[in-house]
Write an enzyme that holds these catalytic residues in place. Structure first.
Site, mmCIF file in Angstrom:
data_model
loop_
_atom_site.group_PDB
_atom_site.id
_atom_site.type_symbol
_atom_site.label_atom_id
_atom_site.label_comp_id
_atom_site.label_asym_id
_atom_site.label_seq_id
_atom_site.Cartn_x
_atom_site.Cartn_y
_atom_site.Cartn_z
ATOM 1 C CG ASN A 10 8.434 5.199 -3.856
ATOM 2 O OD1 ASN A 10 8.631 6.359 -4.242
ATOM 3 N ND2 ASN A 10 9.323 4.230 -4.017
ATOM 4 C CD1 TRP A 11 2.530 8.243 -5.497
ATOM 5 C CD2 TRP A 11 2.299 10.384 -6.076
ATOM 6 N NE1 TRP A 11 1.218 8.596 -5.270
ATOM 7 C CE2 TRP A 11 1.046 9.911 -5.618
ATOM 8 C CE3 TRP A 11 2.396 11.714 -6.483
ATOM 9 C CZ2 TRP A 11 -0.092 10.709 -5.563
ATOM 10 C CZ3 TRP A 11 1.267 12.521 -6.428
ATOM 11 C CH2 TRP A 11 0.035 12.020 -5.974
ATOM 12 C CE LYS A 12 9.007 2.723 -7.212
ATOM 13 N NZ LYS A 12 9.417 1.431 -7.737
ATOM 14 C CG HIS A 93 13.354 2.590 -3.308
ATOM 15 N ND1 HIS A 93 13.721 2.028 -4.506
ATOM 16 C CD2 HIS A 93 12.046 2.259 -3.126
ATOM 17 C CE1 HIS A 93 12.673 1.397 -5.024
ATOM 18 N NE2 HIS A 93 11.646 1.519 -4.205
ATOM 19 C CD GLU A 95 12.969 2.091 -8.160
ATOM 20 O OE1 GLU A 95 12.591 3.252 -7.950
ATOM 21 O OE2 GLU A 95 12.183 1.146 -8.380
ATOM 22 C CD GLU A 163 10.045 -1.407 -1.623
ATOM 23 O OE1 GLU A 163 8.872 -1.166 -1.902
ATOM 24 O OE2 GLU A 163 10.997 -0.709 -2.031
ATOM 25 N N GLY A 169 7.900 -3.536 -9.401
ATOM 26 C CA GLY A 169 7.450 -3.125 -10.733
ATOM 27 C C GLY A 169 7.360 -4.264 -11.729
ATOM 28 C CB SER A 208 4.419 -6.566 -7.700
ATOM 29 O OG SER A 208 5.386 -6.261 -8.695
ATOM 30 N N GLY A 229 4.443 1.242 -5.066
ATOM 31 C CA GLY A 229 4.878 2.130 -6.137
ATOM 32 C C GLY A 229 3.757 2.367 -7.135
ATOM 33 N N GLY A 230 3.768 1.582 -8.213
ATOM 34 C CA GLY A 230 2.849 1.810 -9.323
ATOM 35 C C GLY A 230 1.393 1.946 -8.921
HETATM 36 P P1 PGA Z 1 5.940 -1.317 -7.086
HETATM 37 O O1 PGA Z 1 7.132 -0.493 -6.361
HETATM 38 O O2 PGA Z 1 4.780 -1.322 -6.127
HETATM 39 O O3 PGA Z 1 5.656 -0.533 -8.335
HETATM 40 O O4 PGA Z 1 6.467 -2.677 -7.342
HETATM 41 C C1 PGA Z 1 7.360 -0.625 -4.989
HETATM 42 C C2 PGA Z 1 8.526 0.236 -4.583
HETATM 43 O O5 PGA Z 1 9.532 0.285 -5.307
HETATM 44 O O6 PGA Z 1 8.503 0.894 -3.514
#
Ligand code: PGA
Length: 250
Positions: A10-12, A93, A95, A163, A169, A208, A229-230
């Site tokens: 997930n590149w956000k 998600h 977010e 999640e 993050g 994470s 994500g990251g």
């Molecule tokens: P993260 O994000 O791996 O950077 O913690 C995961 C996500 O929000 O899908």
């Protein structure tokens, strides 16, 4: 049939045209880990270009509108994602649930829209820190599942991503026992509702995940993959997670 491991990036809100080469490198290196299904979900602006740059690979959106078209300035509909070559969409998600006020009803409508457009759906759930600390995490997540998972779908085309919001993050991850307990509870709730079909649904862990903790997290009971994500932004960080999933696949 055993569930194939599934690792999704997930590149956000990260990625410009120059990132297409990185995605090509990720998919090229992932070829040697053939037991794992890999998908990358870039920002909307890159979905079409990326799908064209990596033919046959799974590219997805990070959200979609619940309607197929209409007067919704700024939104992208699921058929639009499919039209430019996406095969996957993330919905719900945290977010989006938190920053954009999306309810379980909204998430369910988006999941239904994605499925109707022929996309595979990754539907996210997860608890905030205060609810984890109060002992209510499983109840919170099962309520999200009850409210946001559609009633009818091909189980291989709908994955759940658990999640914990406080793990996204932050570098924090739940204990393995907590991950296994949550995934088991989700599988139990899906089985109660959908019967044996729940065995075909993949339940991903997200929050994470990195190359150092992936083997352990993905080895926990009922963890069928990861939403990352990251650590999904570069081949150097993402491919070790894919390799860890491959090593676990029986
Ligand atoms: P993260 O994000 O791996 O950077 O913690 C995961 C996500 O929000 O899908």
């Amino acid at each position: 049939m055993a569930r194939r491991k599934y690792v999704v990036g997930n590149w956000k809100m990260n990625g410009l045209s120059a990132s297409i080469a990185e995605a090509q490198a990720i998919f090229a290196e992932a070829q040697s880990h053939a037991s794992v299904d890999v998908a990358i979900c870039p920002p909307f602006t890159l979905v079409g270009a990326l799908a064209a740059a990596v033919p046959g690979k799974a590219i997805g959106g990070q959200d979609c509108h619940s309607a197929a078209s209409g007067a919704f300035t700024g939104s992208v509909a699921a058929p639009m994602l499919a039209d430019v070559g996406a095969t996957v969409v993330i919905v719900g998600h945290s977010e989006r649930r938190e920053a954009f006020g999306e309810s379980d009803d909204d998430v369910r409508a988006k999941a239904e829209a994605g499925l109707a457009a022929g996309l595979s759906v990754i539907l996210c759930v997860g608890e905030p820190r205060a609810i984890r600390e109060s002992g209510g995490a499983i109840g919170h997540v099962l309520a999200q599942i009850a409210g946001s998972v559609p009633d009818a779908f091909d189980p291989q085309r709908l994955a759940i991503a658990y999640e914990p919001i406080w793990a996204i993050g932050t570098g924090l991850v739940p204990t393995l026992a907590d991950v296994a307990a949550m995934h088991g509870a989700i599988r139990g709730a899906l089985t109660a509702r959908f019967g044996g079909a729940a065995q075909d649904m993949r339940i991903l862990y997200g929050g994470s995940v990195n190359g150092d903790n992936a083997a352990e997290l993905l080895g926990a009971d009922d963890v069928d993959g990861a939403l990352v994500g990251g650590a999904s932004l570069t081949a150097a960080k993402f491919v070790p997670i894919i390799a860890a999933a491959d090593a676990l696949a029986g």
